[in-house]
Design an enzyme around this catalytic site. Structure first.
Site, PDB file in Angstrom:
ATOM      1  N   GLU A 136    -108.508 131.419  41.370  1.00  0.00           N
ATOM      2  CA  GLU A 136    -108.329 130.225  40.523  1.00  0.00           C
ATOM      3  C   GLU A 136    -106.842 130.011  40.263  1.00  0.00           C
ATOM      4  OE1 GLU A 136    -110.765 132.079  37.644  1.00  0.00           O
ATOM      5  OE2 GLU A 136    -109.109 132.493  36.289  1.00  0.00           O
ATOM      6  N   LYS A 138    -103.191 129.794  38.574  1.00  0.00           N
ATOM      7  CA  LYS A 138    -102.490 130.489  37.496  1.00  0.00           C
ATOM      8  C   LYS A 138    -101.777 129.401  36.695  1.00  0.00           C
ATOM      9  CE  LYS A 138     -99.466 134.411  36.568  1.00  0.00           C
ATOM     10  NZ  LYS A 138     -98.658 133.776  35.551  1.00  0.00           N
ATOM     11  N   ASP A 140     -99.589 127.430  34.193  1.00  0.00           N
ATOM     12  CA  ASP A 140     -98.272 127.758  33.662  1.00  0.00           C
ATOM     13  C   ASP A 140     -98.125 127.150  32.271  1.00  0.00           C
ATOM     14  OD1 ASP A 140     -95.805 128.819  33.568  1.00  0.00           O
ATOM     15  OD2 ASP A 140     -94.878 127.445  34.988  1.00  0.00           O
ATOM     16  N   TYR A 249    -110.389 130.915  30.889  1.00  0.00           N
ATOM     17  CA  TYR A 249    -110.689 131.581  32.156  1.00  0.00           C
ATOM     18  C   TYR A 249    -111.173 133.013  32.033  1.00  0.00           C
ATOM     19  CZ  TYR A 249    -105.763 132.589  31.165  1.00  0.00           C
ATOM     20  OH  TYR A 249    -104.591 132.920  30.549  1.00  0.00           O
ATOM     21  N   LYS A 362     -97.818 134.824  43.199  1.00  0.00           N
ATOM     22  CA  LYS A 362     -96.842 133.853  42.675  1.00  0.00           C
ATOM     23  C   LYS A 362     -96.349 132.928  43.780  1.00  0.00           C
ATOM     24  CE  LYS A 362     -94.879 134.548  39.052  1.00  0.00           C
ATOM     25  NZ  LYS A 362     -94.840 134.484  37.629  1.00  0.00           N
ATOM     26  N   CYS A 456     -64.219 106.394  24.522  1.00  0.00           N
ATOM     27  CA  CYS A 456     -65.047 106.053  25.677  1.00  0.00           C
ATOM     28  C   CYS A 456     -64.288 106.380  26.978  1.00  0.00           C
ATOM     29  CB  CYS A 456     -65.387 104.563  25.629  1.00  0.00           C
ATOM     30  SG  CYS A 456     -66.203 103.985  27.120  1.00  0.00           S
ATOM     31  N   CYS A 459     -63.643 102.543  28.604  1.00  0.00           N
ATOM     32  CA  CYS A 459     -62.793 101.510  27.987  1.00  0.00           C
ATOM     33  C   CYS A 459     -61.840 102.079  26.941  1.00  0.00           C
ATOM     34  CB  CYS A 459     -63.656 100.406  27.381  1.00  0.00           C
ATOM     35  SG  CYS A 459     -64.485 100.937  25.876  1.00  0.00           S
ATOM     36  N   CYS A 474     -70.369 104.217  22.730  1.00  0.00           N
ATOM     37  CA  CYS A 474     -69.255 103.279  22.777  1.00  0.00           C
ATOM     38  C   CYS A 474     -69.835 101.964  22.266  1.00  0.00           C
ATOM     39  CB  CYS A 474     -68.790 103.126  24.226  1.00  0.00           C
ATOM     40  SG  CYS A 474     -67.709 101.716  24.439  1.00  0.00           S
ATOM     41  N   CYS A 479     -67.288  96.671  26.960  1.00  0.00           N
ATOM     42  CA  CYS A 479     -66.962  97.855  27.769  1.00  0.00           C
ATOM     43  C   CYS A 479     -67.501  97.652  29.187  1.00  0.00           C
ATOM     44  CB  CYS A 479     -67.584  99.091  27.133  1.00  0.00           C
ATOM     45  SG  CYS A 479     -67.483 100.546  28.167  1.00  0.00           S
TER      46      CYS A 479
END
Ligand code: IVH
Length: 718
Positions: A136, A138, A140, A249, A362, A456, A459, A474, A479
């Site tokens: 089945e 795994k 995560d 599970y 894995k 910024c 500009c 900004c 700008c």
């Protein structure tokens, strides 16, 4: 879990309840048991089968009806009532409690040799020539343990150190795929401890991170962290909003005997066959235990598991499954291979660290380390200054990563990032890569702190940060960076979709001085373009045609293209449908706006702000006089379309049309596109290699399943 007779009965009861409630009739408290079981039935359809039979709205009507009866007759409230998930209490602190059985880890394997070694030991120990395995995914996520006593969910715990974990019962109760009660007593079980994994789907994770970024907060590195963080939240109501899913599970402990089982509202599980009711007869293999859990309403990997004999078959299957990894809605980091037969599991036993009867295989890591070489600062269309880490290029999951957004100043501090650091990065399938952490132990003293600019970078005007926000902005609306980014967004595919314009051309034309703002797209001096390299007559003709046809784009695309803060495509659609003309928004208050779907306080404020700005109104008037469509003409067309009220879903590969073209055709005639198969769907249009949607649709007899040709005929005829 439910047989056909029960499904029919629930459908009928639902219809009757909904009819009564629509006519504003009361539901009698006598019917509370049926109503409760009915809600549980619909939760099961939604959360376990992913195949709802009613809309969310209808579910809410039934739920509110139950709440109303329970408010009037509090003595009728049972601990497993669907209303009892959302407790009012805030978790002050999480108390540590012992697990009934230690939560062990798993041994890891990475290749065929590891698996062969493992099987060899198992064969030697058992004197068997062939062993059957159950394989089945795994998952995560974050591991949990849940306990039911006398059929009621009494406790949910984190893994902790494996011996004791934190009591997170209130939060576990928010996860709707975990039943609050299940009839274990029918099988002679008084107490049972079940293990599983809480995961956040990739979609929910992406949305969650987007919302964190929009609030100026730091996004999380991966769905696993998001799931485990969610389980430890103080407010259970917040947990409910996180869309967590549970896979169960493993049954780790069973206490035999019946004391006083909780009385279920309706007895759905009576059986005359006593053998069938003895758990010891049923729980002989792992695969059976998954089915047992599934039949009792738990989301076990019953559909994902396979049973095979011998390691060669195992290897074949895990490699096949790895190919599917990116297509799954949630993250898995490998497969777990379990000896199927429980008697053999007992014989093999366990070490203090892991069972000998199970092993994890894995998959290739989606993590890698690399060097952070520099941080550049980009200015977006809202003026937000985003630091972007420049990395030594590194391959993860088949993609080269060389730059990653590091979001904001807080994030840089939290992750303790310095220039020259080695950093661990992770890419979860199609999810955007993130820096998980820096590795300070590998520093050699040459690293430099990341200096956040005070002006910024484009500009040079002063940057500002709003209170409670993490983002520096900004605020100079002239700008260059912001103006250019706004135009890029306006012409982009999901907005006005001006083909052959593109980011590079926007930048080029802007530098040439022939493009200065959004309206100037429509007054471009094409004679100047002909002097540019690569701009022959054909490309100029194409560009002219694309600009011209964008004038007829539906209103929602224009709204989305304006780049109003917090207004994504969905909100833009809701906004467009709510007015006759775009400038109608100038007379709407924030309160008016909040009445719309998808518009909360923050979004309403932002929309109101946009339409209160004189410059913006001048621009919209200019666009209208240049020939753009500011009227909601689609709304009128839709009312007349022959497919009004009909819903469509496309699945598989279409041969004549692109999916988006087919959807547009249906919408032009007034049809609505929906995202999943449910009883609300009228037409499923099936292309080649249609998969689970088709299977699901076949089970709902009101759905018309049609081919692409039949769809085109239908469009023609309307
Ligand atoms: S079985 C004694 N099955 O992986 C039984 N674990 O790396 C041990 N995990 O601690 C667990 N998916 O949190 C099992 N299908 C699955 C799993 C699974 C994920 C987690 C679990 C375990 C960790 C070990």
């Amino acid at each position: 879990m439910y047989n056909n007779t029960q499904i029919r009965a629930f459908k009928q009861a639902t219809t009757i309840f909904l009819q009564k409630l629509t006519l504003k009739e009361e539901i009698s408290s006598v019917d509370i048991n049926i109503l409760k079981e009915n809600l549980r039935f619909h939760e099961y359809r939604y959360y376990l089968l992913n195949d709802p039979l009613i809309s969310d709205f209808e579910y809410d009507i039934l739920y509110q009806a139950l709440t109303k009866i329970e408010t009037e007759y509090p003595q009728l409230i049972t601990p497993d009532s669907p209303t009892q998930r959302v407790g009012s209490s805030i978790n002050k602190s999480f108390v540590t409690v012992p697990h009934l059985v230690p939560m062990l880890s798993l041994e890891n394997s990475y290749d065929a040799d590891d698996l062969n070694d493992w099987e060899r030991k198992a064969k030697d120990q058992s004197n068997l020539n062939a062993i059957e395995y159950c394989i089945e995914p795994k998952f995560d996520g974050a591991s949990i343990s849940i306990i039911y006593e006398n059929d009621l969910l009494v406790r949910g715990t984190t893994r902790g150190d494996g011996v004791e974990g934190e009591d997170i019962t209130n939060n576990i109760r928010q996860i709707r795929s975990i039943p609050l009660s299940a009839p274990f007593s029918k099988y002679g079980i008084q107490q049972i401890e079940i293990r599983g994994e809480i995961v956040m789907t990739k979609d929910s994770f992406t949305k969650y991170n987007e919302s964190l970024i929009a609030q100026g907060l730091s996004p999380l590195a991966n769905p696993r962290n998001a799931a485990s963080g969610s389980l430890r939240m103080k407010d259970p109501k917040e947990v409910a909003k996180r869309n967590l899913e549970a896979f169960l599970y493993h049954i780790s402990f069973i206490q035999k005997g019946i004391t006083t089982p909780h009385k279920r509202d309706i007895d759905l599980f009576s059986s005359n066959d006593t053998n069938e009711n003895d758990y010891q007869q049923i729980l002989t293999t792992h695969a059976n235990s998954l089915k047992f859990l599934w039949d009792l309403g738990f989301r076990s990997p019953q559909k994902e598991k396979v049973v095979v004999t011998g390691v060669d078959e195992v290897i074949k299957h895990v490699h096949d499954f790895e190919q599917l990894r990116d297509t799954l809605p949630y993250e898995i980091d490998g497969m777990v291979i379990k000896v199927n037969d429980f008697a053999l599991q007992d014989k093999l036993g366990m070490t203090t660290h892991h069972p000998r009867w199970a092993i994890a295989f894995k998959f290739k890591a989606r993590q890698a380390t690399t060097k952070l070489r520099n941080v550049e600062f980009q200015v977006g269309r809202t003026g937000a200054v985003t630091p972007v880490a420049k990395l030594d290029p590194v391959q993860i999951g088949g993609v080269t990563v060389s730059s990653i957004s590091v979001h904001n100043e807080e994030y840089i501090k939290e992750k303790d990032l310095q220039i020259g650091d080695t950093v661990l990065i992770e890419r979860a399938g199609d999810v955007i890569p993130q820096i998980v952490k820096s590795l300070p132990d590998l520093r050699d003293g040459t690293e430099l702190p990341i200096q956040f600019p005070t002006v910024c970078p484009v500009c040079k005007s002063q940057l500002f940060k709003e209170e409670g926000e993490a983002v520096w902005r900004c605020i100079n609306i002239e700008c260059t960076a912001q103006v250019v980014e706004k135009i890029i967004h306006f012409v982009s595919k999901d907005a006005m979709d001006i083909k052959s314009f593109g980011e590079a051309n926007v930048r080029k034309f802007y530098e040439m001085g022939i493009l200065k703002d959004i309206p100037s797209i429509y007054t471009l001096d094409f004679s100047q373009l002909s002097t540019l390299e690569g701009f022959g007559k054909k490309s100029i003709d194409n560009l002219t045609a694309a600009i011209e046809s964008s004038k007829q784009q539906p209103l929602y695309r224009l709204i989305y293209g304006l780049g109003i803060r917090f207004v994504g495509e969905t909100t833009a659609k809701a906004l467009a449908n709510s007015v006759e003309h775009l400038l109608d928004f100038t007379s709407k208050t924030e309160e008016d706006l909040q009445q719309l779907d998808d518009v909360g306080v923050k979004v309403a404020k932002s929309i109101h702000h946009f339409f209160s700005n004189e410059q913006n109104i001048i621009m919209l008037n200019q666009l209208e006089s240049l020939g753009l469509q500011l009227k909601n003409i689609k709304k009128e067309a839709v009312v007349e379309g022959g497919l009004v009220g009909q819903t469509f879903l496309f699945t598989g590969t279409l041969s004549k049309l692109k999916r988006s073209e087919a959807e547009a055709l249906a919408e032009e005639k007034g049809g609505k596109i929906v995202s999943g198969v449910s009883s609300k769907l009228n037409y499923l249009v099936v292309g080649e290699d249609a998969g689970s949607k088709l299977e699901k649709a076949k089970k709902i007899n009101t759905i018309k399943v049609i081919t692409e040709n039949e769809f085109l005929e239908l469009i023609e005829s309307k």
